[in-house]
Every structure is written in structure tokens, then in C-alpha cells.
Motif scaffolding. Structure first.
Motif: not given
Length: 274
Positions: A174-184
């Protein structure tokens, strides 16, 4: 060009060596001047001696000094959210989301960071003399978040990588985006750690000592080390620039001597050749 016995690269090497030597000498001289100024700053610990000096000072104030001590919370310390039995007086937690988006122009996935969130907490704290656990002599640290210096220790860091699933596939389509990681990550100024503060110290009520930002505009600095180690680090830096000055200078002089020797030798050979 056949009469010239050396490549232009040799001459470039000579010039570069002398230029680097001059630059390193300048950096060495600046570091030595900085070190001299640092050594002129009076150094105290939160003890009876500092209290007596303050009482004898005009306006009960020392304009710019270094105070070295151990961090002690004045009330309940902050508990780490990730590390058990880890406590501090200043806490910074940051969370960043890493995404990839489809670049239609280059036809590649590019990375970007979004939704960066940072939370800071602090509690009042003081500096006490190293090795002392029960004392009436301490120096309150005022507005530590306004100081400069990297005095926080990273106690936690983790990357949570996104799982490929139906939701991720839908986002990509849909948006041409994808999550990769969350850094904390979490950083703390830990209770019991050694801290050296550079600033103004004032005496209030005849007993309460406080470290604060100088009124004359000089830097208010907090460093996570003792004063001796801080000075030794600057001395090593000055020694490094001095060594680099000597090495590049000797290299340049050696190359120049080689050039001169080659030219003189060629001049000496010409009468015989004739």
C-alpha cells in the motif's frame, strides 16, 4: 624530464610531510596551552577543606573550580527500566523506529529513521568524597542537564527486528514502506559513580555547598571520571600530537635530504660523462 632524477610524487611527499608536521605541531601547542589552563583550575573534594575555603572566600563563592566526588542521590534514586538492581540520578531512554521505503526513481529500498522518542528523568543529587558513605559534607549539583560533557553511561541497548508477516506485506504494497527494527537504549548517571564537575561553587547557610553554572560565562562541565584520569587523557593527547610532529618532520627531512643528495650526485657525475 630525463635530467630530473625524482618523481614529482617525492616532492609532493616532502611538502605533505612538512605540512602535516606543521599542523601537528600547532595541535600539540594548542593542547599544551589547554592543559596548562586546566592545571591552573583549583581542584577540591567535598570535604572540610572545601568548606573552610568557601567560608574564607569573598561572598562565600569560588568562581571556577573542579570538584571531584562520588554520586549520591538525595532521595529515592531512579531504577533502570531494563537492568535489575541498577540505579541512577539521571536517566535517558530513547526509542527509534527504523523503516525502509521503496524509491521509485532508483528502484531500491532506502533506509530512514522515524518516530524517534526520548524521555529524560532526574532526581536531585550531590557529590560526596570518594570512600565516604555517611557524611554531613557534600556538594549539591544544580541543573546538571544544562551542563556539557558526556557523563551518562549506556546500560542497555537492544534492536528489535520486525517479523515478516501479513501486516508487513500489506504495508509494503500500500505505502511502499516496511518496518525494519526498533532500537531502544537507556543511559544513566549511576549512583556511586565518580564525577568531576567544573563550575562555580557557592556556600549557602554556612554549611550547604552547591556546584552551579559559572556566572562569568565559562563552561559548566560534568565528566564521568576522576580529575587525575581527565588530566592524563589530555597529556596522552598532547604526547600523541608531539610524536606525530616528530615522525612527519623526520620523514619530510629524510625525503628532502634524499632529493638534495640525488641532485648533488648528478652534478658530480656530469664532468665525467662529458
Amino acid at each position: 624530464m630525463e635530467d630530473f632524477p625524482f618523481s614529482p610524487l617525492v616532492l609532493i611527499g616532502v611538502g605533505t610531510s612538512f605540512a602535516c608536521s606543521g599542523l601537528f605541531y600547532y595541535l600539540h601547542r594548542e593542547k599544551k596551552l589547554e592543559l596548562k589552563k586546566l592545571k591552573e583550575i583549583p581542584v577540591f573534594k567535598p570535604d572540610q577543606h572545601l568548606l573552610e575555603v568557601l567560608r574564607a572566600s569573598p561572598h562565600k563563592r569560588l568562581q571556577y573550580v573542579a570538584v571531584e566526588g562520588r554520586v549520591l542521590a538525595e532521595g529515592e534514586p531512579l531504577a533502570s527500566q531494563f537492568v535489575p538492581r541498577c540505579f541512577g540520578v539521571i536517566q535517558k531512554i530513547s526509542v527509534e523506529e527504523h523503516w525502509k521505503y521503496w524509491n521509485q526513481l532508483t528502484r531500491t529500498w532506502n533506509s530512514r529513521t522515524t518516530s524517534s522518542r526520548e524521555t529524560s528523568n532526574s532526581v536531585p543529587f550531590s557529590l560526596v568524597s570518594p570512600g565516604v558513605y555517611i557524611t554531613d559534607l557534600y556538594v549539591k549539583v544544580q541543573n546538571p542537564l544544562e551542563s556539557s560533557g558526556c557523563f551518562l553511561e549506556r546500560v542497555h541497548h537492544r534492536m528489535k527486528y520486525a517479523q515478516e508477516g501479513l501486516a508487513s506485506v500489506l504495508l509494503q504494497g500500500l505505502g511502499g514502506e516496511k518496518p525494519v527494527a526498533m532500537e531502544e537504549s537507556e543511559e544513566l548517571l549511576r549512583v556511586g559513580s565518580t564525577l568531576t564537575g567544573f563550575g562555580e561553587v557557592v556556600l549557602e547557610g554556612g554549611q550547604v555547598m552547591r556546584l552551579q553554572a559559572p556566572q562569568d560565562g565559562r563552561d559548566y562541565i560534568l565528566l564521568p571520571t576522576d580529575y587525575k584520569s581527565f588530566i592524563e587523557r589530555h597529556e596522552r593527547s598532547a604526547s600523541m600530537w608531539k610524536t606525530l610532529t616528530a615522525v612527519t618532520g623526520i620523514t619530510g627531512a629524510s625525503l628532502l635530504a634524499m632529493v638534495i643528495n640525488g641532485l648533488v650526485g648528478k652534478q658530480d657525475r656530469r664532468p665525467g660523462e662529458a
